[in-house]
Each structure stands twice: as C-alpha cells, then as structure tokens.
Design a protein around this motif. Sequence first.
Motif, short mmCIF file in Angstrom:
data_model
loop_
_atom_site.label_atom_id
_atom_site.label_comp_id
_atom_site.label_asym_id
_atom_site.label_seq_id
_atom_site.Cartn_x
_atom_site.Cartn_y
_atom_site.Cartn_z
N GLY A 156 79.20 34.53 93.49
CA GLY A 156 78.88 35.54 92.26
C GLY A 156 77.45 35.23 91.63
O GLY A 156 76.70 36.20 91.28
N VAL A 157 77.23 33.86 91.34
CA VAL A 157 75.69 33.50 90.72
C VAL A 157 74.76 33.97 91.55
O VAL A 157 73.58 34.48 91.16
CB VAL A 157 75.84 32.44 90.23
CG1 VAL A 157 74.30 31.91 89.78
CG2 VAL A 157 76.79 31.77 89.22
N LYS A 202 85.06 32.32 84.83
CA LYS A 202 85.22 33.64 84.27
C LYS A 202 86.44 34.47 85.16
O LYS A 202 87.07 35.34 84.55
CB LYS A 202 83.89 34.48 84.20
CG LYS A 202 83.07 34.04 83.06
CD LYS A 202 81.80 34.48 83.25
CE LYS A 202 80.80 34.26 82.03
NZ LYS A 202 79.49 34.79 82.29
N LEU A 203 86.18 34.29 86.44
CA LEU A 203 86.94 34.92 87.35
C LEU A 203 88.63 34.72 87.10
O LEU A 203 89.28 35.46 87.00
CB LEU A 203 86.81 34.45 88.71
CG LEU A 203 85.78 35.20 89.70
CD1 LEU A 203 85.91 34.79 91.11
CD2 LEU A 203 86.33 36.69 89.94
N GLU A 208 86.04 40.94 83.24
CA GLU A 208 85.78 42.38 83.96
C GLU A 208 84.68 42.43 84.82
O GLU A 208 84.78 42.71 85.83
CB GLU A 208 85.65 43.43 82.62
CG GLU A 208 86.04 44.88 83.40
CD GLU A 208 86.02 45.86 82.23
OE1 GLU A 208 85.49 46.93 82.43
OE2 GLU A 208 86.91 45.58 81.05
N GLN A 209 83.40 41.73 84.23
CA GLN A 209 82.12 41.82 84.95
C GLN A 209 82.20 40.97 86.52
O GLN A 209 82.01 41.59 87.39
CB GLN A 209 81.05 41.68 84.27
CG GLN A 209 79.82 41.65 84.99
CD GLN A 209 78.70 41.41 84.14
OE1 GLN A 209 78.72 41.07 83.03
NE2 GLN A 209 77.27 41.53 84.60
N ALA A 210 82.83 39.78 85.99
CA ALA A 210 82.84 38.73 87.31
C ALA A 210 83.85 39.43 88.17
O ALA A 210 83.94 39.42 89.39
CB ALA A 210 83.29 37.43 86.79
N LEU A 211 85.14 39.88 87.68
CA LEU A 211 86.24 40.50 88.65
C LEU A 211 85.78 41.59 89.47
O LEU A 211 86.13 41.68 90.49
CB LEU A 211 87.63 40.75 87.64
CG LEU A 211 88.81 40.63 88.39
CD1 LEU A 211 89.04 39.12 88.79
CD2 LEU A 211 89.90 41.11 87.39
N SER A 212 85.05 42.40 88.79
CA SER A 212 84.43 43.72 89.48
C SER A 212 83.71 43.28 90.67
O SER A 212 83.55 43.84 91.72
CB SER A 212 83.88 44.70 88.48
OG SER A 212 83.21 45.72 89.11
N SER A 289 88.71 19.50 84.94
CA SER A 289 88.62 19.07 83.60
C SER A 289 88.23 20.34 82.62
O SER A 289 88.77 20.41 81.35
CB SER A 289 87.45 18.27 83.43
OG SER A 289 86.17 18.49 83.80
N ASP A 290 87.76 21.53 83.41
CA ASP A 290 87.56 22.77 82.60
C ASP A 290 88.61 23.67 82.68
O ASP A 290 88.52 24.80 82.10
CB ASP A 290 85.99 23.58 83.16
CG ASP A 290 86.18 24.07 84.47
OD1 ASP A 290 87.13 23.46 85.08
OD2 ASP A 290 85.17 24.44 85.08
#
Length: 551
Positions: A156-157, A202-203, A208-212, A289-290
């Motif tokens: 993604g990144v 975020k996924l 919404e943006q990450a999932l798209s 941990s997150d």
Amino acid sequence: MAACAFRRSIAGQLSKVLDLPPENLIKSISAVPVSRKRHDADFQLSIASIEEGRSSDCLAQDLQLRAQKLAEKLKCDAVVSEISTGPGTVNFTINRELLAKTVLQQVLKDGTQYGTKSELFSTMPKQKTVVEFSSPNIAKKFHIGHLRSTIIGLLGVGFQQFGDKEKLKSSPLQHLFEVYVQINKAAADENTKKLAQDFFRKLEEHDEQALSLWKEFRDFSIKEYTRIYKRLGVHFDEYSGESFYQEKSREVLKMLEDKGLLQKTTKGTGVVDLSEKKDLSSLSTVIRSDGTSLYITRDLAAAIDRMNKYNWDTMIYVTDRNQSSHFQHLFRILKLMGYDWVDRCQHVSFGLVQGMKTRKGEVIFLEDVLDEVRSRMLENMASAKTTKEVEDPVETAEKVGLAALIIQDFRGLLSSDYQFNWDRALQSRGDTGVFLQYTHARLHSLEQTHGNEPVTDVNVACLQEPGAISVLQHLLRYDEVLYRSSQDLQPKHIVSYLLTLSHLAAVAHRSLPVKGSTPAVAQARLCLFQATRSVLANGMKLLGITPVTRM
C-alpha cells in the motif's frame, strides 16, 4: 483389481493354515518389486507382519525357520504355481498365463480407475479434504519458491509513493514487484515502517481509501495468478486469502478472551500461553500492540470458518518447512480452544529449491522458469533427430518442460532441499519427466501405427518372455504405490514407480517387436503396451502432468 484377486486367493489358503481371517492377511501380502538382476516371485508374505505379538529378539532368531515351516504347509494350485521362501518371507509365483490375462484385462477394463478401485482403499472411508496451498498474498510476483508455494506481501505505502496506474494495468505483478523493491530499500527508515503499519491498521479498520487500493491490487493479482496457475494445470475451487479473515479474527480474539486464554504483555501485545505447566515458557503472539491481527490470528479464523462452511474430515496445509513452528502453534491454540477436530489437521512441509538460474539472471520468478523450460525444450526438440512433427510445438514444449520440473521436484522427500540442474532435468534419457513424456509418446505412436482400437482378446501364451513378465509384475504393484502415497502424502513413490515402468517399457519395446511378428504375438504385445501406456498416463496425471502423444 488384478493384484486384489491374487492377494485374496493367497490369503484364502493362508487363513486355513494360520487360522486367521483372510481380511487380516490382505495387507501383509505385497507385490514384489521388479529386479533386473534376478527372477523374482510375484507376491510375498512378511512373517514379521503376522507375528506382531512376539518379541523382536525371538523373531530375529527364527523368522526364516517359521517361513520355511509355513511354506511346507501350503500347496500350489490353479493360481499359485510356485511357493518359495526368502529372508523372513514366503514367496508366491502366479501362474504365468493367468498373470498376463488377469492384469491386462483389469487395466483395460478399469481404465483411469485402475489402482484406485483396489481393496487396499476399501477400509478408507470417503472423506472431504480441504487442502490449502500456494497462498500468494496481494501484489507479489511468483518466485521460483512458488513452484512449491507462494509468498506474502502488501504494498500500500509503496504504491502510494512509487506506483503508476498505467503500468499497474499493463503489467500488474511486474510493476508491483518493482514497487516492492523500491519500498524495501526505503523500509530502513523508521518513518516508512510506521507508514506501512498505519496502512495495514487502516485496512483492518476498513478505511475506504486503503480498502479500495487493496481491492485493486487483489483483483489484478488474482487475474495474473489465475493465468499462471493455468499454465501449471492448477484450478482452485476457492480463492480466499488470509486477508478475507481479518474481520473474523476479531471474533477469534473475543473467543480467546472469553476462554481466559488471551493474556496481555507489558508491551501491550496479546499472547496465548502454550506451555504445559502454564509458566509462560512458550508463548504465541496473536495480536500486535497497536491492535492489528497477525497471520496466526487470521489462520485461526480461517480454520474455524472452513470447518463451519465445509464440515471437512481432513485439512492439509502445504507450506515450506520454515513454517513448521507456526503450524505447531496454530494447532495447539485450536486444541486449547476446545476444537478437537484439530487432530485431523496436517502440515505437509517442503524444502527449498537451490541453485536455479535462468538466462536472464539471478532473480527467479516462476513465470520466468516456465518460459525458460519451454524455450530450452523447443531448442532440444528442434535439434533432436527423433523429434516428430507436432501440431503445436510451443504447447508440447510447455507440457514436456513442466513434466521435467515436476519430476525434478517430486523425486525426493518433499521436506528435502534439492539442487536444481537444467541439463539433468531436461535429459531425454534417465530418470526425468522428459523421459516419461517420451515413453508415453512412443507407446502412443505404436498404437497409432498398428490400429488405435483397444486390444482385448489376446493369446496370453505369447507373453511369457522375461521382458513381458517384468512389465506385468510391475503393473501389479500400482495399487500398493498409490496406497502408500495416500498414507504419507509423498509423491516420490509414484514418481519412482513411473520411472521404473518407463525403463521396463523401453526394454520391452526393444526386445518384443510388434512389427514383423505373427498376428497372435503382435496382438498380445500391443495389448501389453496399451496397458503400460494407460497406467503411465494415469500416474502422470496424478502428479499434475499432461501426457503428450507426439514429441
């Protein structure tokens, strides 16, 4: 099954002498492997297998004597023409004409089911098995290791920084690999690592943006994977990657918490204590941990979901052996959660392919390997004097090349590493996939030359030469080989069997000519070669090889 009929007959006579039910003796009677150096009997009974109650020391002293005493109580009959003894065995030679008649009739009658209809499988209930293998994650090109499995990655990144929409459409996996290389270099930077972790979080939170972006990667990836899988002759019933279970992994964490299995460390990670004494000496981390999930969390969710969905009898995971610890943890946690069906889960591990290079260089992708093996086979076919004209040389080269890769891969234990060698893998003689394809094509050509109709009514008295008997004896063993592979899930038994069958067929082809023989002899030999080609084709297909008819 031909072998079954003979085993039953031998077991019937043995049961009277040993006072044991015939069905208790069937699996103790095995076909004798063919030897080129000496004449062997067709079946043997291991005395040790029916003397299980005795101590091994006692057996070692008098095994041979017991075999001799048992042999003296047995008599030859219409089925068994000779009884002898070996080291701890009683050996049975079948009436030669009956051997030829029964084997050939059975092979031609059963066709593709020859071997699988054996009574060796009769005690095995029909079951539903889920097999998970070749699990590519989104946007990762097939590496040579993916000939055995596929690896995981999310970009993604990287795509946000280095991606190109047009390149993604035209060459998705190649472009995403390039992005992966770039983001890997940048990953030394702590900020980049944090961005990647944020993207993953975020996924999981359904941003919404990450999932798209992830869905776009997934769609392109599956399309490409399907194309490459097709070249391998692989079709999946379901594409459901571990990311599919991100949401369900939340339910798993809740279950672990409710059962008192989930503990928090001082660092904030969620762990399950796997130690026998519950002293935290063995832990498995199931949540970061997150708050984001891990592979094992999603694998737990997947196993539970698949049981609910399919109600399977067995589930097999096929991955490289470096993941053995992961599956030990997975199965242990499922057991702690109260899922006793985990005892029917199995991890089949495999080793690594070493030393493979293509002409393009060091970085090996499966598609490059498939292209390379096809290219080399085309060159070999073009230069070989024995090559026949084929309708589609490229397709033939692809099938023969894939056979070379599969046989090279399956010859040894799956868990063993092996050194790949192009020249060795592509030899047309020797223990190679090319040799199997060549033998099949040669036998098919023989059938075409002398009429393509199945030969049924033959004079089996014409099949008493050593070369013919060796082939018949080997055909007898096919069901035992299939049974053994079904028990330990090792394809090497089938590979070894087919290579031996091909060598025996080559010897028989030279010593038992069809052309120029009398009609009765020619018909009998043709029937023998038809049966050989049929079993050879069956075994090749089990290994994922498509037999060629010309090369």
